[in-house]
Design an enzyme around this catalytic site. Structure first.
Site, short mmCIF file in Angstrom:
data_model
loop_
_atom_site.label_atom_id
_atom_site.label_comp_id
_atom_site.label_asym_id
_atom_site.label_seq_id
_atom_site.Cartn_x
_atom_site.Cartn_y
_atom_site.Cartn_z
N ASP A 8 -9.10 25.43 6.71
CA ASP A 8 -8.80 25.47 5.57
C ASP A 8 -9.97 25.96 4.87
O ASP A 8 -11.25 26.21 5.30
CB ASP A 8 -8.30 24.05 4.87
N ASP A 10 -11.41 25.77 0.85
CA ASP A 10 -11.67 25.05 -0.29
C ASP A 10 -12.05 23.53 0.35
O ASP A 10 -11.28 22.88 0.89
CB ASP A 10 -11.14 24.75 -1.31
N GLY A 45 -5.01 21.45 -1.95
CA GLY A 45 -4.18 22.09 -1.18
C GLY A 45 -2.90 22.61 -1.31
O GLY A 45 -2.23 22.78 -0.62
N ARG A 48 -1.19 28.08 -6.44
CA ARG A 48 -1.47 28.04 -7.99
C ARG A 48 -0.24 27.78 -8.89
O ARG A 48 -0.60 26.86 -9.73
CB ARG A 48 -1.86 29.39 -8.22
N SER A 117 -5.04 29.91 -1.27
CA SER A 117 -5.85 30.75 -2.26
C SER A 117 -5.66 32.39 -2.05
O SER A 117 -6.08 32.64 -0.96
CB SER A 117 -7.29 30.60 -2.23
N ARG A 118 -5.14 33.03 -2.87
CA ARG A 118 -5.03 34.63 -2.60
C ARG A 118 -6.17 35.10 -2.82
O ARG A 118 -6.53 36.20 -2.59
CB ARG A 118 -3.97 34.95 -3.68
N ASN A 119 -7.32 34.35 -3.24
CA ASN A 119 -8.78 34.91 -3.48
C ASN A 119 -9.49 34.98 -2.11
O ASN A 119 -10.77 34.92 -1.88
CB ASN A 119 -9.29 34.37 -4.41
N ASP A 171 -9.23 19.04 4.50
CA ASP A 171 -10.09 18.28 3.69
C ASP A 171 -8.95 17.48 2.87
O ASP A 171 -9.13 16.71 1.86
CB ASP A 171 -11.24 18.66 2.78
#
Length: 218
Positions: A8, A10, A45, A48, A117-119, A171
């Site tokens: 993952d 973040d 997790g 958006r 995340s698309r970032n 996490d």
């Protein structure tokens, strides 16, 4: 036999959760909805749009707003977030991550990233570790978000690895559920209360090592 580890982003590779929280706080304030760090835990997790729906549930409710308006707000949140993450540097890698990536690469173990995340590609590039990853899932193409296993299955299928030969590192409780649903072994980083489904629970990423991975799959 261990053939792949899927991370993952973040809270595992880096902690950009504070940037998400800051961006969502701005949005919630504009909407007049109460939002704090405790409620923010529910957003870990998840995608958006689902995050926005959860925030709306703390106010008038998700059904009170049109999909077009939701998309407009979600886009605005992302623009705020993208400005904030421009501050990220390789120093923002969490402890133990770079040594783990190097060790996996030396052993010939494939590495993938399963982030909603698309970032994620931008962040990985800012962190200076893009070359360690054999595959980065495209969140825009994943139909169902965590806790569904789709993103982890996408990763291991793209790597050509069977679930029994792969480990996921997460996490968030939703992420651990997704890993297990994919038929993989799970390493949880965090409290035992949230990580109870994980095969191994670590207090922090500093405890990650090849020994941890190889004990799970040999």
């Amino acid at each position: 036999m261990l053939k792949a580890v899927v991370f993952d982003l973040d809270g595992v590779i880096t902690d950009s959760a504070e940037y998400h929280y800051e961006a969502w706080s701005i949005i919630a304030k504009e909407l007049g909805i109460s939002f704090d760090k405790d409620y923010n835990e529910k957003l870990k997790g998840v995608s958006r749009m689902e995050s926005l729906n959860l925030i709306l549930d703390n106010g008038p409710g998700r059904d009170s707003m049109s999909e077009d308006k939701k998309n407009e707000i979600a886009t605005k949140k992302n623009e705020i977030y993208k400005e904030l993450i421009k501050k990220i540097t390789p120093d923002d890698l969490l402890p133990g991550i770079l040594p783990s990536l190097k060790a996996l690469r030396e052993k010939g173990i494939k590495i993938a990233l399963a982030s909603v995340s698309r970032n994620a590609p931008f962040i990985i590039n800012r962190l200076g570790v893009k070359d360690y990853f054999d595959y980065i899932a495209d969140a825009a193409k994943i139909e169902r978000s965590k806790p569904f296993p789709d993103i982890f299955l996408d990763c291991i299928n793209s790597l050509g690895v069977a679930p029994k030969d792969a480990i996921g590192v997460e996490d968030a409780e939703a992420g651990i559920t997704a890993i297990k649903a994919a038929g993989m072994k799970a390493v949880g980083v965090g409290s035992s209360a949230q990580m109870h489904e994980a095969d191994v629970i670590l207090g922090s990423t500093s405890e990650l090592s090849m020994e941890v991975f190889e004990k799970l799959i040999s």
